[in-house]
Design a protein around this motif. Structure first.
Motif, PDB file in Angstrom:
ATOM      1  N   SER A 160       0.840  -1.195   0.000  1.00 15.11           N
ATOM      2  CA  SER A 160       0.000   0.000   0.000  1.00 15.11           C
ATOM      3  C   SER A 160       0.881   1.252   0.000  1.00 15.11           C
ATOM      4  CB  SER A 160      -0.886   0.014   1.241  1.00 15.11           C
ATOM      5  OG  SER A 160      -0.083   0.113   2.411  1.00 15.11           O
ATOM      6  N   TYR A 161       0.226   2.409  -0.134  1.00 18.18           N
ATOM      7  CA  TYR A 161       0.938   3.684  -0.023  1.00 18.18           C
ATOM      8  C   TYR A 161       1.653   3.758   1.331  1.00 18.18           C
ATOM      9  CZ  TYR A 161       1.665   8.698   0.680  1.00 18.18           C
ATOM     10  OH  TYR A 161       2.221   9.914   0.964  1.00 18.18           O
ATOM     11  N   ALA A 162       0.949   3.409   2.409  1.00 20.78           N
ATOM     12  CA  ALA A 162       1.541   3.480   3.751  1.00 20.78           C
ATOM     13  C   ALA A 162       2.737   2.537   3.859  1.00 20.78           C
ATOM     14  CB  ALA A 162       0.494   3.140   4.802  1.00 20.78           C
ATOM     15  N   SER A 163       2.669   1.385   3.185  1.00 16.65           N
ATOM     16  CA  SER A 163       3.775   0.432   3.236  1.00 16.65           C
ATOM     17  C   SER A 163       5.025   1.008   2.578  1.00 16.65           C
ATOM     18  CB  SER A 163       3.365  -0.875   2.540  1.00 16.65           C
ATOM     19  OG  SER A 163       4.429  -1.807   2.540  1.00 16.65           O
ATOM     20  N   VAL A 164       4.846   1.756   1.489  1.00 26.83           N
ATOM     21  CA  VAL A 164       5.999   2.387   0.835  1.00 26.83           C
ATOM     22  C   VAL A 164       6.670   3.375   1.791  1.00 26.83           C
ATOM     23  CG1 VAL A 164       6.752   3.881  -1.051  1.00 26.83           C
ATOM     24  CG2 VAL A 164       5.051   2.092  -1.479  1.00 26.83           C
ATOM     25  N   GLN A 165       5.851   4.189   2.448  1.00 30.34           N
ATOM     26  CA  GLN A 165       6.422   5.174   3.369  1.00 30.34           C
ATOM     27  C   GLN A 165       7.097   4.474   4.555  1.00 30.34           C
ATOM     28  OE1 GLN A 165       6.314   8.026   1.746  1.00 30.34           O
ATOM     29  NE2 GLN A 165       4.972   6.899   0.341  1.00 30.34           N
ATOM     30  N   ALA A 166       6.557   3.330   4.980  1.00 26.27           N
ATOM     31  CA  ALA A 166       7.189   2.562   6.060  1.00 26.27           C
ATOM     32  C   ALA A 166       8.533   1.988   5.605  1.00 26.27           C
ATOM     33  CB  ALA A 166       6.262   1.456   6.539  1.00 26.27           C
ATOM     34  N   SER A 167       8.660   1.645   4.316  1.00 25.69           N
ATOM     35  CA  SER A 167       9.944   1.183   3.785  1.00 25.69           C
ATOM     36  C   SER A 167      10.987   2.286   3.860  1.00 25.69           C
ATOM     37  CB  SER A 167       9.794   0.699   2.339  1.00 25.69           C
ATOM     38  OG  SER A 167       9.125  -0.544   2.281  1.00 25.69           O
ATOM     39  N   VAL A 168      10.554   3.514   3.565  1.00 27.79           N
ATOM     40  CA  VAL A 168      11.479   4.644   3.674  1.00 27.79           C
ATOM     41  C   VAL A 168      11.905   4.835   5.136  1.00 27.79           C
ATOM     42  CG1 VAL A 168      11.756   7.133   3.353  1.00 27.79           C
ATOM     43  CG2 VAL A 168      10.551   5.770   1.624  1.00 27.79           C
ATOM     44  N   ALA A 169      10.953   4.723   6.055  1.00 25.77           N
ATOM     45  CA  ALA A 169      11.294   4.827   7.480  1.00 25.77           C
ATOM     46  C   ALA A 169      12.278   3.723   7.877  1.00 25.77           C
ATOM     47  CB  ALA A 169      10.020   4.749   8.320  1.00 25.77           C
ATOM     48  N   TYR A 170      12.103   2.536   7.324  1.00 22.47           N
ATOM     49  CA  TYR A 170      13.032   1.434   7.600  1.00 22.47           C
ATOM     50  C   TYR A 170      14.432   1.775   7.089  1.00 22.47           C
ATOM     51  CZ  TYR A 170      14.973  -3.335   7.510  1.00 22.47           C
ATOM     52  OH  TYR A 170      15.748  -4.449   7.692  1.00 22.47           O
ATOM     53  N   CYS A 171      14.509   2.453   5.937  1.00 20.93           N
ATOM     54  CA  CYS A 171      15.810   2.908   5.445  1.00 20.93           C
ATOM     55  C   CYS A 171      16.467   3.819   6.482  1.00 20.93           C
ATOM     56  CB  CYS A 171      15.655   3.659   4.120  1.00 20.93           C
ATOM     57  SG  CYS A 171      15.204   2.617   2.722  1.00 20.93           S
ATOM     58  N   GLY A 172      15.649   4.675   7.116  1.00 21.73           N
ATOM     59  CA  GLY A 172      16.186   5.526   8.173  1.00 21.73           C
ATOM     60  C   GLY A 172      16.735   4.711   9.330  1.00 21.73           C
ATOM     61  N   ASP A 173      16.018   3.662   9.715  1.00 26.54           N
ATOM     62  CA  ASP A 173      16.498   2.785  10.796  1.00 26.54           C
ATOM     63  C   ASP A 173      17.821   2.125  10.415  1.00 26.54           C
ATOM     64  OD1 ASP A 173      14.218   3.429  12.200  1.00 26.54           O
ATOM     65  OD2 ASP A 173      13.134   1.595  11.629  1.00 26.54           O
ATOM     66  N   LEU A 174      17.907   1.650   9.164  1.00 23.50           N
ATOM     67  CA  LEU A 174      19.141   1.002   8.712  1.00 23.50           C
ATOM     68  C   LEU A 174      20.301   1.993   8.689  1.00 23.50           C
ATOM     69  CD1 LEU A 174      17.825  -1.258   5.792  1.00 23.50           C
ATOM     70  CD2 LEU A 174      18.389  -1.945   8.135  1.00 23.50           C
ATOM     71  N   LEU A 175      20.032   3.210   8.262  1.00 25.42           N
ATOM     72  CA  LEU A 175      21.088   4.216   8.246  1.00 25.42           C
ATOM     73  C   LEU A 175      21.561   4.555   9.660  1.00 25.42           C
ATOM     74  CD1 LEU A 175      19.768   6.556   5.412  1.00 25.42           C
ATOM     75  CD2 LEU A 175      21.851   5.172   5.353  1.00 25.42           C
ATOM     76  N   GLU A 176      20.624   4.569  10.610  1.00 21.13           N
ATOM     77  CA  GLU A 176      21.015   4.807  12.005  1.00 21.13           C
ATOM     78  C   GLU A 176      21.937   3.701  12.504  1.00 21.13           C
ATOM     79  OE1 GLU A 176      20.541   7.252  14.031  1.00 21.13           O
ATOM     80  OE2 GLU A 176      19.122   8.470  12.866  1.00 21.13           O
ATOM     81  N   ARG A 177      21.650   2.456  12.119  1.00 20.07           N
ATOM     82  CA  ARG A 177      22.415   1.314  12.619  1.00 20.07           C
ATOM     83  C   ARG A 177      23.701   1.067  11.831  1.00 20.07           C
ATOM     84  NH1 ARG A 177      18.635  -3.795  13.008  1.00 20.07           N
ATOM     85  NH2 ARG A 177      20.615  -4.665  13.783  1.00 20.07           N
ATOM     86  N   PHE A 178      23.630   1.231  10.495  1.00 24.99           N
ATOM     87  CA  PHE A 178      24.748   0.803   9.649  1.00 24.99           C
ATOM     88  C   PHE A 178      25.305   1.922   8.770  1.00 24.99           C
ATOM     89  CE2 PHE A 178      21.715  -2.860   9.941  1.00 24.99           C
ATOM     90  CZ  PHE A 178      22.458  -3.622  10.827  1.00 24.99           C
ATOM     91  N   GLY A 179      24.823   3.139   8.949  1.00 23.65           N
ATOM     92  CA  GLY A 179      25.175   4.211   8.027  1.00 23.65           C
ATOM     93  C   GLY A 179      26.465   4.938   8.325  1.00 23.65           C
ATOM     94  N   ALA A 180      27.086   4.672   9.454  1.00 24.83           N
ATOM     95  CA  ALA A 180      28.340   5.355   9.781  1.00 24.83           C
ATOM     96  C   ALA A 180      29.392   5.047   8.717  1.00 24.83           C
ATOM     97  CB  ALA A 180      28.842   4.909  11.153  1.00 24.83           C
ATOM     98  N   GLY A 181      30.061   6.087   8.229  1.00 20.70           N
ATOM     99  CA  GLY A 181      31.079   5.890   7.195  1.00 20.70           C
ATOM    100  C   GLY A 181      30.549   6.030   5.792  1.00 20.70           C
ATOM    101  N   GLY A 182      29.218   6.137   5.654  1.00 22.19           N
ATOM    102  CA  GLY A 182      28.633   6.396   4.332  1.00 22.19           C
ATOM    103  C   GLY A 182      28.643   5.227   3.378  1.00 22.19           C
ATOM    104  N   LYS A 183      28.796   3.985   3.888  1.00 21.14           N
ATOM    105  CA  LYS A 183      28.809   2.830   2.990  1.00 21.14           C
ATOM    106  C   LYS A 183      27.421   2.478   2.468  1.00 21.14           C
ATOM    107  CE  LYS A 183      32.815   0.141   4.546  1.00 21.14           C
ATOM    108  NZ  LYS A 183      33.261  -1.206   4.981  1.00 21.14           N
ATOM    109  N   LEU A 184      26.395   2.687   3.299  1.00 26.67           N
ATOM    110  CA  LEU A 184      25.043   2.220   2.966  1.00 26.67           C
ATOM    111  C   LEU A 184      24.307   3.299   2.191  1.00 26.67           C
ATOM    112  CD1 LEU A 184      23.097  -0.169   3.431  1.00 26.67           C
ATOM    113  CD2 LEU A 184      22.261   1.041   5.455  1.00 26.67           C
TER     114      LEU A 184
END
Length: 562
Positions: A382-406
């Motif tokens: 759904s539309y809401a699911s797409v936006q939740a995927s973007v929020a998940y990208c934010g979670d991944l960047l918080e956890r694994f984004g240090a150094g700019g690899k992700l």
């Protein structure tokens, strides 16, 4: 006079004249929205046929038209001298360009055979031959090097088409389909020999005709394929196992031997420091295949950046093998959605725990970059699911984004669900509603004013309007996240958000049904040349040393590959 001229058309033959807003259909691939990147099959076809004594020229007509608005494509094709013309209709977005070019060539050269090939040409071969008299032959299947060689021999000798595998042709006005019987078990007959292209561009004095896409000279990327076919069955993919079974009568992938694959990469690295992408998951052929490749590539000590594609998150052991054998590597993964239910409905059977464990190991490894691709337009999404995927990208960047690899990306499934895929063959079962089914339908769709109107589907969970909104809203939110994590600058973030807003306005204007005025036409022309959802530079990998090793390039003119 050549034996065969292979021509790659733009997706829309008259794209320079028609006010068609192409939208974000190519934002996460190197080519522009007219898909000027020709299929890598042109390389293997040209090399194979040249090796067997034929004169073959490649012409990227789309790129010539894109680079120079004054380039006269009609005058150019009228001046070509060839015993046959070959046109790719591989991915369906090229339907208008392929047919428009075929018609023009037949009008200019009525006695020269016009040959079409590719996955979409194979799927629609009956309609092509029934409704398009300017198409003389369709060469079908995923491996057409040998059938095309036999066809060129028959054309040279004056007939005998009955025995040529994979060929559709006409006998006294009636269509004859010889069936798809040429399905080699390996790809060891096909060479990814880019030095061959270097020799050919000098032979025909046509550098632009051989360039893969618009900004290739500035940001080159070369590719090798591990296989043709796939073990996976993603619902909308025309290269899935279902699609290859339906279209190419292939029940299992054909793999290139790991040693030859490594040799291909080493030969490329001899001539250029450009990044090299390994397309097709090395693990599809099993861990033994991957291990054999890692051992073989490790002996070559490649300095180039290698981008490795995985369909399933690689394990720590595989990441360790990558790190041991390849000095500079990047990884591409496509989770498609944060939602496991959506991901599994699409055809990928892994959960977020496996994904995150793999990301953790990759971040800790020498891997230079991890590209994560998420998609809009999936079953159960759904539309809401797409936006939740973007929020998940934010979670991944918080956890694994240090150094700019992700580096996460979001793109729509556009413009078409691929013919032969499960969603195309059985749309109701997959929750899809298709607006276009025939080749003629899709050609008309490519000429619609807006990319929203061009979509050949909507789903039970999102209308076309919602797919467009989810795409633009999700991309806008994602670029804000990238700015927050230092992946793009504030200026770049602002530029992308402004272009998304411009694109929204254009879609709304075209939805009104009013004929585009001069100002809207100019806005469409500008947007078609811009990247909307992300910056194209985000796709660029590093060049190791010189882009081109001139001495090796020069020596390759005199010494072909054995």
């Amino acid at each position: 006079m050549t034996d065969l001229t292979l021509l790659h058309p733009p997706s829309i033959f008259r794209f320079r004249e028609l006010p068609c807003f192409l939208g974000p259909v190519s934002d996460v691939i190197p080519s522009t929205s007219i898909f000027e990147g020709y299929p890598i099959g042109f390389l293997t076809l040209s090399e194979y046929l040249t090796r067997h004594g034929f004169e073959v020229r490649v012409v990227n007509l789309a790129l010539k038209m894109l680079r120079d608005r004054t380039f006269d494509a009609e005058r150019f094709t009228a001046g070509l001298k060839s015993r046959a013309f070959g046109i790719d209709l591989h991915w369906l977005p090229h339907v208008d360009g392929s047919l428009g070019l075929a018609e023009q060539l037949k009008r200019q050269h009525p006695d020269v055979p016009v040959i079409l090939g590719g996955l979409s040409a194979t799927y629609f071969r009956d309609e092509l031959m029934r409704d398009h008299p300017y198409v003389d032959f369709v060469v079908c299947g995923d491996s057409t090097e040998e059938p095309l060689r036999l066809l060129l021999e028959a054309l040279r000798n004056g007939g005998g088409f009955e025995r040529i595998p994979n060929l559709v042709w006409r006998r006294e006005g009636l269509v004859v389909d010889n069936g798809i019987s040429w399905r080699p078990d390996t790809l060891d007959h096909a060479r990814y020999d880019y030095a061959h292209f270097f020799r050919m561009l000098l032979k025909y004095r046509d550098p632009v005709g051989y360039l893969p896409y618009l900004n290739w000279l500035e940001h080159p990327v070369l590719a090798v394929f591990t296989c043709r076919g796939c073990n996976h069955d993603c619902s909308g993919c025309g290269a899935s196992s279902s699609a290859f079974s339906e279209v190419c009568v292939r029940t299992a992938p054909a793999f290139r031997s790991p040693q030859l694959l490594a040799d291909d990469i080493a030969a490329i690295a001899d001539h250029t420091g450009a990044p090299i992408m390994i397309i097709g998951d090395l693990l599809q052929a099993g861990p033994e295949y991957a291990d054999a490749f890692f051992t073989a590539i490790g002996r070559h000590r490649i300095a180039n950046e290698l981008a490795v594609e995985f369909f399933h998150p690689p394990s720590r052991r595989i990441i360790e093998r990558l790190s041991e054998s390849i000095a500079h590597f990047n990884v591409e993964l496509s989770p498609e959605s944060h939602d496991i239910r959506v991901r599994r409905a699409f055809g990928k059977q892994f959960d977020n725990r496996l994904l995150e464990e793999s990301l953790e190991a990759l971040v800790a490894s020498p891997c230079r970059r991890i590209d994560l691709f998420f998609m809009v337009g999936l079953p159960e999404q759904s539309y809401a699911s797409v936006q939740a995927s973007v929020a998940y990208c934010g979670d991944l960047l918080e956890r694994f984004g240090a150094g700019g690899k992700l580096l996460p990306f979001l793109a729509p499934l556009a413009p078409f669900v691929d013919p032969g895929s499960r969603a195309f063959q059985n749309p109701e079962e997959m929750g899809y509603r298709l607006f276009y089914r025939s080749l003629a339908d899709h050609r008309r769709a490519m000429l619609m004013p807006s990319w929203k109107q061009r979509l050949n589907y909507e789903t039970a969970w999102m209308t076309r309007d919602e797919i467009v909104s989810a795409t633009y809203d999700g991309a806008e939110a994602l670029v804000v996240l990238k700015e927050r994590h230092g992946l793009v600058s504030a200026a770049e973030s602002r530029r992308i958000r402004e272009q998304i807003e411009r694109a929204r306005r254009v879609v709304a204007r075209l939805d009104s049904g009013d004929p585009p005025d001069a100002a809207l036409r100019e806005e469409i022309r500008q947007l078609n040349r811009l990247d909307t959802l992300c910056g194209k530079h985000e796709l660029d990998w590093r060049v190791s040393g010189s882009r081109y090793h001139l001495f090796r390039c020069i020596t390759s003119l005199f010494h072909g590959r054995p």
